[in-house]
Design a protein around this motif. Sequence first.
Motif, PDB file in Angstrom:
ATOM      1  N   ASP A  51       0.836  -1.195   0.000  1.00 56.81           N
ATOM      2  CA  ASP A  51       0.000   0.000   0.000  1.00 56.81           C
ATOM      3  C   ASP A  51       0.875   1.251   0.000  1.00 56.81           C
ATOM      4  O   ASP A  51       1.729   1.421   0.863  1.00 56.81           O
ATOM      5  N   LYS A  52       0.636   2.141  -0.956  1.00 57.40           N
ATOM      6  CA  LYS A  52       1.470   3.339  -1.089  1.00 57.40           C
ATOM      7  C   LYS A  52       1.339   4.289   0.095  1.00 57.40           C
ATOM      8  O   LYS A  52       2.169   5.174   0.262  1.00 57.40           O
ATOM      9  N   HIS A  56       4.732   7.253   3.457  1.00 55.76           N
ATOM     10  CA  HIS A  56       4.906   8.415   4.338  1.00 55.76           C
ATOM     11  C   HIS A  56       5.977   8.148   5.395  1.00 55.76           C
ATOM     12  O   HIS A  56       6.516   9.083   5.982  1.00 55.76           O
ATOM     13  N   LEU A  57       6.292   6.889   5.627  1.00 50.43           N
ATOM     14  CA  LEU A  57       7.342   6.535   6.588  1.00 50.43           C
ATOM     15  C   LEU A  57       8.710   6.873   6.014  1.00 50.43           C
ATOM     16  O   LEU A  57       8.891   6.857   4.786  1.00 50.43           O
ATOM     17  N   PRO A  58       9.678   7.155   6.879  1.00 47.88           N
ATOM     18  CA  PRO A  58      11.035   7.371   6.363  1.00 47.88           C
ATOM     19  C   PRO A  58      11.517   6.147   5.580  1.00 47.88           C
ATOM     20  O   PRO A  58      11.233   5.007   5.957  1.00 47.88           O
ATOM     21  N   MET A  84       9.344   3.211  -4.366  1.00 42.74           N
ATOM     22  CA  MET A  84       8.042   2.961  -4.962  1.00 42.74           C
ATOM     23  C   MET A  84       7.366   1.877  -4.123  1.00 42.74           C
ATOM     24  O   MET A  84       8.044   1.148  -3.394  1.00 42.74           O
ATOM     25  N   PRO A  85       6.060   1.738  -4.208  1.00 39.96           N
ATOM     26  CA  PRO A  85       5.365   0.747  -3.373  1.00 39.96           C
ATOM     27  C   PRO A  85       5.468  -0.679  -3.936  1.00 39.96           C
ATOM     28  O   PRO A  85       4.474  -1.390  -4.068  1.00 39.96           O
ATOM     29  N   TYR A  86       6.674  -1.084  -4.255  1.00 37.92           N
ATOM     30  CA  TYR A  86       6.931  -2.394  -4.836  1.00 37.92           C
ATOM     31  C   TYR A  86       8.147  -3.033  -4.175  1.00 37.92           C
ATOM     32  O   TYR A  86       8.976  -2.351  -3.578  1.00 37.92           O
ATOM     33  N   PHE A  87       8.267  -4.330  -4.354  1.00 39.80           N
ATOM     34  CA  PHE A  87       9.441  -5.036  -3.862  1.00 39.80           C
ATOM     35  C   PHE A  87       9.648  -6.315  -4.674  1.00 39.80           C
ATOM     36  O   PHE A  87       8.732  -6.812  -5.320  1.00 39.80           O
ATOM     37  N   ILE A  88      10.866  -6.798  -4.631  1.00 43.97           N
ATOM     38  CA  ILE A  88      11.240  -8.024  -5.330  1.00 43.97           C
ATOM     39  C   ILE A  88      11.392  -9.138  -4.304  1.00 43.97           C
ATOM     40  O   ILE A  88      12.041  -8.971  -3.276  1.00 43.97           O
ATOM     41  N   LEU A 113       5.040  -3.589   7.903  1.00 50.14           N
ATOM     42  CA  LEU A 113       4.976  -2.140   7.717  1.00 50.14           C
ATOM     43  C   LEU A 113       3.953  -1.500   8.649  1.00 50.14           C
ATOM     44  O   LEU A 113       4.166  -0.379   9.124  1.00 50.14           O
ATOM     45  N   ALA A 114       2.870  -2.202   8.936  1.00 50.67           N
ATOM     46  CA  ALA A 114       1.883  -1.684   9.896  1.00 50.67           C
ATOM     47  C   ALA A 114       2.523  -1.574  11.281  1.00 50.67           C
ATOM     48  O   ALA A 114       2.323  -0.571  11.986  1.00 50.67           O
TER      49      ALA A 114
END
Length: 135
Positions: A51-52, A56-58, A84-88, A113-114
């Motif tokens: 989720d983008k 907002h987090l560092p 970006m809101p992606y990962f590998i 992330l939560a």
Amino acid sequence: MVNFNQRREIILEETKKILSNKHATFIANEALINEVTGLVEWPVVLFGEFDKTFLHLPKEILISAMQDHQRYFPVCDVETNQLMPYFIIVSNIKSHKPKRVIEGNERVLRARLADAAFFYAEDKKETLMQRVERL
């Protein structure tokens, strides 16, 4: 796949291939690439999203959650170098249901992330000066 260098090359090539049409690159240091290479016997590179609103987090918090805790490679924009809101994800085996593998990894990262967002918000409630006496 016995050859370490061959596994490593597959990870790097497949990652670049996945990101080439997204105008993106990935963040990884040699140690993490080597660690992930050593963790898998048959590398399968997958692309996940989060989720983008977490952006907002560092970036250090996001990168730590992805790299240190999950061994994912964060993705950033080629031009701006912004996350970006992606990962590998590098999976250890080719799944008949790769979408399910991706969704499971996305769910795990969402929880990480939560937690990070919660602790970051809690930490901001008090200044460093307010903490000095307790130290």
